[in-house]
Design a protein around this motif. Structure first.
Motif, short mmCIF file in Angstrom:
data_model
loop_
_atom_site.label_atom_id
_atom_site.label_comp_id
_atom_site.label_asym_id
_atom_site.label_seq_id
_atom_site.Cartn_x
_atom_site.Cartn_y
_atom_site.Cartn_z
N LYS A 36 0.63 -1.56 -0.20
CA LYS A 36 0.15 0.28 0.36
C LYS A 36 1.27 1.17 0.10
CE LYS A 36 -3.77 -1.93 2.18
NZ LYS A 36 -4.55 -2.15 3.23
N SER A 37 2.09 0.95 -0.35
CA SER A 37 2.98 1.84 -0.87
C SER A 37 2.45 3.33 1.39
CB SER A 37 2.75 2.96 -1.27
OG SER A 37 2.95 2.31 -2.99
N ASP A 38 2.78 2.11 2.23
CA ASP A 38 2.77 2.59 3.85
C ASP A 38 4.45 2.24 4.10
OD1 ASP A 38 2.31 3.46 6.02
OD2 ASP A 38 0.81 2.77 6.77
N TYR A 39 5.20 2.78 3.41
CA TYR A 39 7.14 2.52 3.90
C TYR A 39 6.75 2.65 5.10
CZ TYR A 39 6.47 2.07 -0.99
OH TYR A 39 6.09 2.22 -2.68
N ALA A 40 6.15 3.47 6.12
CA ALA A 40 7.02 3.76 7.47
C ALA A 40 6.16 3.01 7.96
CB ALA A 40 5.85 5.33 7.34
N THR A 41 5.07 2.67 7.76
CA THR A 41 4.83 0.92 9.11
C THR A 41 5.56 0.02 8.44
OG1 THR A 41 2.46 2.47 9.04
CG2 THR A 41 2.79 -0.09 9.26
N ALA A 42 5.63 0.09 7.29
CA ALA A 42 6.77 -1.65 6.38
C ALA A 42 8.10 -1.53 7.72
CB ALA A 42 6.67 -1.31 5.36
N PHE A 43 8.84 0.17 7.63
CA PHE A 43 9.73 -0.35 7.60
C PHE A 43 9.86 -0.42 9.07
CE2 PHE A 43 13.24 2.09 10.18
CZ PHE A 43 14.21 1.28 9.58
N LYS A 44 8.92 0.60 9.84
CA LYS A 44 9.29 -0.42 11.51
C LYS A 44 8.80 -1.52 11.70
CE LYS A 44 5.83 1.28 15.43
NZ LYS A 44 5.20 -0.01 16.03
N LEU A 45 7.44 -2.90 11.00
CA LEU A 45 7.52 -4.24 11.11
C LEU A 45 8.57 -4.83 11.11
CD1 LEU A 45 3.33 -3.55 10.49
CD2 LEU A 45 4.41 -4.00 12.42
N TYR A 46 9.00 -4.67 9.78
CA TYR A 46 10.21 -5.16 9.21
C TYR A 46 11.10 -4.95 10.02
CZ TYR A 46 7.54 -6.68 4.95
OH TYR A 46 7.54 -7.21 3.95
N HIS A 47 12.23 -3.90 10.36
CA HIS A 47 12.95 -3.36 11.37
C HIS A 47 12.72 -4.56 12.83
CE1 HIS A 47 15.84 -1.14 13.60
NE2 HIS A 47 16.51 -0.95 12.56
N GLU A 48 11.66 -4.69 13.39
CA GLU A 48 11.34 -5.10 14.47
C GLU A 48 11.60 -6.80 14.50
OE1 GLU A 48 7.26 -4.47 15.75
OE2 GLU A 48 7.75 -2.36 16.36
N ARG A 49 11.11 -7.27 13.28
CA ARG A 49 11.35 -9.12 12.92
C ARG A 49 13.01 -8.08 12.59
NH1 ARG A 49 6.91 -9.78 8.89
NH2 ARG A 49 8.28 -11.14 7.97
N ALA A 50 13.61 -8.12 11.88
CA ALA A 50 14.35 -8.12 11.24
C ALA A 50 15.95 -7.70 12.41
CB ALA A 50 14.92 -6.78 10.25
N LEU A 51 15.00 -7.17 13.52
CA LEU A 51 16.07 -6.98 14.95
C LEU A 51 16.41 -8.76 15.96
CD1 LEU A 51 15.63 -3.98 16.04
CD2 LEU A 51 17.74 -4.29 15.14
N LYS A 52 15.26 -9.51 15.42
CA LYS A 52 15.07 -10.48 16.07
C LYS A 52 15.94 -11.82 15.30
CE LYS A 52 11.09 -9.26 18.32
NZ LYS A 52 9.69 -9.51 18.08
N GLY A 53 16.26 -11.41 14.40
CA GLY A 53 17.12 -12.05 12.74
C GLY A 53 16.29 -13.06 11.64
N ASP A 54 14.85 -12.38 11.15
CA ASP A 54 14.33 -12.76 10.26
C ASP A 54 14.85 -12.16 9.36
OD1 ASP A 54 12.23 -12.69 7.86
OD2 ASP A 54 10.64 -13.12 9.66
N VAL A 55 15.65 -13.29 8.37
CA VAL A 55 16.21 -12.93 7.00
C VAL A 55 15.24 -12.44 5.73
CG1 VAL A 55 18.19 -14.14 6.66
CG2 VAL A 55 16.01 -15.88 6.29
N THR A 56 14.00 -12.97 5.34
CA THR A 56 13.34 -11.64 5.08
C THR A 56 13.13 -10.74 5.36
OG1 THR A 56 11.97 -13.45 4.17
CG2 THR A 56 10.93 -11.49 4.22
N ALA A 57 13.24 -10.04 6.44
CA ALA A 57 12.33 -8.81 6.75
C ALA A 57 14.29 -7.92 7.29
CB ALA A 57 12.21 -8.66 8.82
N GLN A 58 15.92 -9.11 7.16
CA GLN A 58 16.58 -8.27 6.90
C GLN A 58 16.29 -7.83 5.69
OE1 GLN A 58 18.86 -11.31 8.64
NE2 GLN A 58 18.74 -10.69 10.49
N GLY A 59 16.19 -8.59 4.59
CA GLY A 59 16.74 -8.39 3.51
C GLY A 59 15.22 -6.40 3.14
N MET A 60 13.61 -7.02 3.79
CA MET A 60 13.24 -5.90 3.37
C MET A 60 14.03 -4.01 3.75
SD MET A 60 11.16 -6.08 1.40
CE MET A 60 9.89 -5.34 1.04
N VAL A 61 14.52 -4.55 5.21
CA VAL A 61 14.96 -3.21 5.97
C VAL A 61 16.69 -2.77 5.15
CG1 VAL A 61 16.20 -2.41 7.66
CG2 VAL A 61 14.52 -3.81 8.56
N GLY A 62 17.12 -3.75 4.53
CA GLY A 62 18.42 -3.33 3.31
C GLY A 62 17.63 -2.32 1.95
#
Length: 174
Positions: A36-62
């Motif tokens: 939905k191009s709500d990138y701020a929300t996407a970043f926040k949610l992915y970042h939380e998961r990336a910090l926990k080691g979720d590889v998909t989230a790490q790729g999206m945060v990058g």
């Protein structure tokens, strides 16, 4: 300038591949926000998961850092997250980090390091890495100039290249 356009196109293709992978494997709130191009929300949610080691989230945060979507554009942070993937042997992360080294985005430009990362990813069948490795061998950048190696990796790239015809306009399709 032509190299910059090629790099941009390949990074875009990486983002498209990441989005497609996430769409198929992980239809969640973060991905829905991204769609939905709500990138701020996407970043926040992915970042939380990336910090926990979720590889998909790490790729999206990058990727979000690389494009400045939902967060200030930051090549150093993009490289940091792609490095995490590369260290885990994830071909898409090796490719993305290789591109960062190739272009000198967020890291010092280093053709030899780019070639090393591209080789690791290409050996796993990642076609864009094989393409760039063929280019580096063809030009003798970061590796010795070797037309045979260039042809070998170009062939590997061609064999494994995904079919993007479903996202191309009809006049762009073969």
């Amino acid at each position: 300038m032509k190299l910059a356009r090629i790099i941009f196109a390949l990074i875009l293709s990486l983002a498209l591949c990441a989005v497609r992978t996430v769409a198929l494997a992980d239809p969640d709130e973060a991905f829905t926000a991204y769609q939905k191009s709500d990138y701020a929300t996407a970043f926040k949610l992915y970042h939380e998961r990336a910090l926990k080691g979720d590889v998909t989230a790490q790729g999206m945060v990058g990727t979000l850092y690389a494009y400045g979507r939902g967060v200030k554009q930051d090549d150093t942070q993009a490289a940091f997250w792609f490095q995490k993937l590369a260290e885990q042997g994830i071909a898409k992360g090796q490719f993305a980090l290789g591109e960062m080294y190739l272009a000198g985005r967020g890291v010092h430009q280093d053709y030899a390091k780019a070639a090393e990362l591209f080789r690791k990813a290409a050996e796993q069948g990642e076609p864009f890495s094989a393409f760039w490795l063929s280019m580096l061998y063809g030009q003798g950048q970061g590796v010795p100039k070797d037309p045979q190696q260039a042809a070998y990796w170009k062939k590997k790239s061609d064999e494994n290249m995904p079919d993007f015809s479903d996202i191309l306009l009809p006049q762009q399709q073969k």
